[in-house]
Design a protein around this motif. Sequence first.
Motif, short mmCIF file in Angstrom:
data_model
loop_
_atom_site.label_atom_id
_atom_site.label_comp_id
_atom_site.label_asym_id
_atom_site.label_seq_id
_atom_site.Cartn_x
_atom_site.Cartn_y
_atom_site.Cartn_z
N UNK A 136 6.91 -31.03 47.10
CA UNK A 136 8.71 -30.94 46.85
C UNK A 136 8.96 -30.18 45.84
N UNK A 137 10.12 -29.68 45.86
CA UNK A 137 10.81 -29.01 44.85
C UNK A 137 12.20 -29.64 44.69
N UNK A 151 15.24 -27.13 40.11
CA UNK A 151 14.24 -26.16 40.29
C UNK A 151 14.60 -24.91 41.13
N UNK A 152 15.10 -25.36 42.16
CA UNK A 152 15.74 -24.48 43.26
C UNK A 152 16.86 -23.39 42.77
N UNK A 153 17.68 -24.26 41.84
CA UNK A 153 18.72 -23.45 41.26
C UNK A 153 18.64 -22.48 40.18
#
Length: 116
Positions: free
Chosen positions: A3-4, A8-10
């Motif tokens: 899972x992220x 982290x996605x940003x």
Amino acid sequence: MSEVDGATLLARSLKRQGVTFMFGIVGFPVNPVAAAVQKEGITYVGMRNEQSASYAAQAVGYLTGRPGACVVVSGPGVVHALSGLANAQQNAWPMVQAVRRLSSGPMRCGCSRPTI
């Protein structure tokens, strides 16, 4: 599959867009974002308030031609950062403003500021 989290996605998205600097306040509300952008190689600069963070981000956009970024907290933080964002928009300087909302964690209240 691991899972992220959203921070982290940003951070990964900002890195792909050429962001090299992010400005924001220092403290609990933005710590996950600050840590994530630093892991991605983006320099995080702590500021005293959201208004100075947004002006610094728009200055990066003006000086480099690449997006400058700032992270602010919801509520009053967004209002304080609007002047820098509006200035960047009116001058066509690239800038990203991210808003961090406290929706989970130890406080679990969804409020913009800690309550006592």
